[in-house]
Write a protein that holds these residues in place. Structure first.
Motif, mmCIF file in Angstrom:
data_model
loop_
_atom_site.group_PDB
_atom_site.id
_atom_site.type_symbol
_atom_site.label_atom_id
_atom_site.label_comp_id
_atom_site.label_asym_id
_atom_site.label_seq_id
_atom_site.Cartn_x
_atom_site.Cartn_y
_atom_site.Cartn_z
ATOM 1 N N ARG A 8 8.365 -55.391 0.224
ATOM 2 C CA ARG A 8 7.665 -56.199 1.229
ATOM 3 C C ARG A 8 8.545 -57.277 1.845
ATOM 4 O O ARG A 8 8.254 -57.811 2.904
ATOM 5 C CB ARG A 8 6.484 -56.927 0.605
ATOM 6 N N GLU A 26 0.915 -44.665 -1.765
ATOM 7 C CA GLU A 26 0.671 -45.130 -3.121
ATOM 8 C C GLU A 26 -0.684 -44.605 -3.613
ATOM 9 O O GLU A 26 -1.681 -44.721 -2.906
ATOM 10 C CB GLU A 26 0.642 -46.662 -3.075
ATOM 11 N N ARG A 36 -3.881 -44.802 -5.849
ATOM 12 C CA ARG A 36 -4.658 -45.788 -6.602
ATOM 13 C C ARG A 36 -5.688 -45.119 -7.511
ATOM 14 O O ARG A 36 -6.117 -44.012 -7.265
ATOM 15 C CB ARG A 36 -5.432 -46.701 -5.644
ATOM 16 N N ARG A 88 -15.247 -50.545 -7.067
ATOM 17 C CA ARG A 88 -15.343 -51.308 -5.816
ATOM 18 C C ARG A 88 -16.594 -50.865 -5.079
ATOM 19 O O ARG A 88 -16.934 -49.675 -5.064
ATOM 20 C CB ARG A 88 -14.104 -51.074 -4.943
ATOM 21 N N SER A 137 3.655 -46.476 4.667
ATOM 22 C CA SER A 137 3.316 -47.917 4.719
ATOM 23 C C SER A 137 2.150 -48.172 5.643
ATOM 24 O O SER A 137 1.359 -49.088 5.395
ATOM 25 C CB SER A 137 4.449 -48.817 5.203
ATOM 26 N N ASP A 150 -0.847 -47.424 3.615
ATOM 27 C CA ASP A 150 -1.016 -48.478 2.615
ATOM 28 C C ASP A 150 -1.592 -49.753 3.233
ATOM 29 O O ASP A 150 -2.470 -50.388 2.656
ATOM 30 C CB ASP A 150 0.321 -48.802 1.935
ATOM 31 N N SER A 151 -1.087 -50.119 4.411
ATOM 32 C CA SER A 151 -1.608 -51.344 5.039
ATOM 33 C C SER A 151 -3.081 -51.187 5.392
ATOM 34 O O SER A 151 -3.850 -52.146 5.296
ATOM 35 C CB SER A 151 -0.878 -51.696 6.333
ATOM 36 N N SER A 152 -3.468 -50.002 5.831
ATOM 37 C CA SER A 152 -4.886 -49.797 6.140
ATOM 38 C C SER A 152 -5.743 -49.908 4.885
ATOM 39 O O SER A 152 -6.843 -50.446 4.925
ATOM 40 C CB SER A 152 -5.115 -48.426 6.779
ATOM 41 N N VAL A 153 -5.216 -49.417 3.778
ATOM 42 C CA VAL A 153 -5.956 -49.499 2.521
ATOM 43 C C VAL A 153 -6.116 -50.964 2.120
ATOM 44 O O VAL A 153 -7.200 -51.417 1.764
ATOM 45 C CB VAL A 153 -5.233 -48.723 1.402
ATOM 46 N N GLU A 154 -5.017 -51.711 2.228
ATOM 47 C CA GLU A 154 -5.070 -53.102 1.799
ATOM 48 C C GLU A 154 -5.985 -53.943 2.682
ATOM 49 O O GLU A 154 -6.739 -54.771 2.195
ATOM 50 C CB GLU A 154 -3.671 -53.706 1.758
ATOM 51 N N ALA A 155 -5.907 -53.698 3.989
ATOM 52 C CA ALA A 155 -6.725 -54.492 4.911
ATOM 53 C C ALA A 155 -8.134 -53.905 5.053
ATOM 54 O O ALA A 155 -8.969 -54.474 5.754
ATOM 55 C CB ALA A 155 -6.047 -54.548 6.275
#
Ligand code: ARG
Length: 544
Positions: free
Chosen positions: A23, A102, A104, A315, A473, A476-481
């Motif tokens: 990152r 990644e 999960r 979740r 990435s 991944d960013s979509s998953v995180e946000a």
């Protein structure tokens, strides 16, 4: 390009002696400076960043992937990658099962859509459906055990109204012929007659539903079935799949139970008139049970948290418009107070309003709502011809326009949806993504043989490899946000680079080596966009 970033970060960690993660590795704003950059300032502590950067550049070992390291400005390291090696690694990554995303663990519930009985889905459900469905697909791809749930608004005083209206002026024939239209007519009509007597009669019918009275239950079930049949047609058309359909009715009893428990334990207050409410220090009070004994929406949501926790979700995500921000604050606060849902991460995936230009002119005559279906029809109709081109698959292209249009803005922001933008072949739009993917498919179907990494990459090809490598990435960013927008904008950027490549680098007409190498790029582009489109719920087409 996480794969290269991780490679560089690992080496830097060893050299600096403290954790540098992928990152921390950036992309230089100007690609002439390099493919990756690391701002040394962040780890320099007491030292002068520039001289530390110089030392690091000296010590940085030569690797297959990193060709050169330069120092720039007050303390930046710029890395130049070996494009052929990057292509090899990118190919291997993209062709693995996870495509480098990644993976999960955990069981995630994605609740979305959740329309109410006896009303057609309206324009507000459009963004909700697109967002919820894409999120479900993305979380699933990221390894979660993701389950989509449609939690119908099928309980509460509204439903007594429809039954009463049906008894008053309904017609069996109309209902069977055109169920949604008739139910909605009844709903609108009864709400116009808002006098006390009507209200009382309607409440009487809700009570009868709650008490399990035979006639009331039969009618309620019938309306529920008719609503679902109607909504299912819309989901099918939009290629939206629910793993389960539940509803407020399924937790109505548990909600009553929770209210009793809340009163006993002093989590809730009771008024003289018998109504039950919750007080908060810093949020407005809220009623959970009316004086007539009927429970409210919030009470059922509270009971549902308990249910989902028992089902062992890790979740619990609610895709619901930002109009309900306060509702979810109150809900989560109450859950805490009741000590439920502690093992589960509950989140309101809130989003802003979608406004479609010219929507007033298409508003359905009665009731002043714009049915979601009307928007889909209009999209299909408009997609029959785009920029003077006849379109083969207008239904799929229209849907792509609407879906991309609903996903291409951060969910926290509202959207001013414009048909011209959504249906354009230039810039960010669903049809543009489909078109680029179709272009790749058609090259591949004309090609003999498959691609292979041979010879030297040109600058334009190198740019394309760097973009392709960015796929994991972006996911991944979509998953995180919890926001498909990251993937949506990534795909637009990728298509732009692909189209530049397409115009500058002949594929099938090129020499053998160039042809095979470019074919490989086209294959990878197709694989990434096939998957990317699928994750957004957009259909990829062989022709359009
Ligand atoms: N049925 C509600 C409505 O149409 C939305 C439900 C949202 N989900 C929830 N668990 N509260 O406004």
């Amino acid at each position: 390009m996480k794969l290269a970033e991780e490679h560089v970060a690992d080496i830097l960690s060893d050299l600096v002696g403290n954790g540098v993660s992928s990152r921390d590795i950036e992309r230089p704003p100007n690609p002439e400076h390099g493919d990756l950059a690391f701002p040394v300032m962040g780890v320099a502590e007491e030292r002068d960043p520039r001289s530390l950067a110089e030392d690091l550049a000296d010590e940085f070992p030569e690797t297959d992937l990193v060709n050169a390291v330069d120092v720039a400005g007050p303390g930046y390291l710029n890395f130049r990658l070996d494009s052929s090696e990057l292509l090899d690694r990118t190919e291997a990554q993209l062709r693995s099962d996870s495509m480098g995303v990644e993976q999960r663990d955990g069981k995630v519930l994605v609740e979305f859509s959740s329309p109410n009985l006896a009303k057609p889905m309206h324009i507000g459900h459009l963004r909700n459906n697109c967002l919820g469905d894409a999120l479900h697909r993305i979380l699933d791809f990221a390894g979660y055990d993701a389950l989509s749930e449609n939690y119908l608004g099928d309980w509460g005083t509204k439903h007594g109204q429809v039954i009463y209206a049906y008894k008053q002026f309904g017609s069996r024939e109309d209902l069977v012929q055109n169920p949604m239209e008739h139910m909605y007519d009844l709903y609108v009509r009864i709400n116009q007659e808002a006098d006390e007597e009507t209200q009382e009669k309607a409440r009487e019918w809700s009570r009868r539903i709650e008490e399990g009275d035979e006639e009331a239950t039969r009618l309620w079930e019938m309306f529920r079935e008719f609503t679902l049949d109607h909504d299912m047609e819309d989901y099918q058309r939009m290629d939206i799949r629910f793993d389960r359909i539940t509803g407020e009715s399924k937790v109505a009893e548990e909600a009553e139970e929770m209210l009793r428990e809340g009163l006993e334990n002093g989590y809730l207050e009771e008024d003289d008139d018998g109504s039950v409410y919750a007080e908060f220090e810093d949020l407005p009070d809220v009623v959970l049970k009316r004086s007539d004994g009927s429970t409210l929406y919030l009470a059922r949501d509270l009971a549902n948290i308990k249910k989902r926790e028992l089902e062992q979700f890790d979740r619990n995500l609610y895709v619901v418009a930002n109009e309900q921000d306060l509702h979810f604050k109150q809900l989560f606060r109450l859950a805490e107070r009741f000590g439920i849902g502690e093992e589960m991460d509950s989140q309101h995936v809130s989003y802003g309003y979608l406004n479609i230009e010219g929507q007033e002119s298409m508003s359905s005559s009665k009731g002043n709502i714009i049915e979601m279906r009307e928007v889909l029809d209009r999209a299909e109709q408009k997609a029959e011809r785009i920029e003077d081109r006849e379109i083969d698959a207008s239904e799929a292209v229209g849907l792509a326009a609407v879906k991309y249009g609903s996903l291409s803005v951060s969910r926290s922001k509202g959207i001013e949806f414009s048909w011209d933008r959504a249906l354009s072949f230039e810039g960010e739009s669903g049809p543009y993504l489909q078109y680029s993917n179709t272009r790749a498919r058609s090259i591949l179907s004309d090609a003999n043989g498959t691609g292979e990494n041979l010879g030297e990459l040109t600058d334009q090809e190198r740019k394309l490899v760097c973009e392709l490598a960015g796929f994991p990435s972006a996911v991944d960013s979509s998953v995180e946000a919890l926001d498909p927008v990251k993937l949506a904008s990534y795909l637009s950027r990728l298509c732009e680079v692909f189209n530049q490549f397409y115009h500058e680098c002949p594929v099938l007409q090129a020499d053998e080596k160039d042809m095979r190498r470019r074919l490989l790029l086209v294959e990878l582009f197709r694989e990434v966009t096939d998957t990317g489109l699928e994750l957004l719920g957009i259909e990829a087409l062989n022709r359009m």
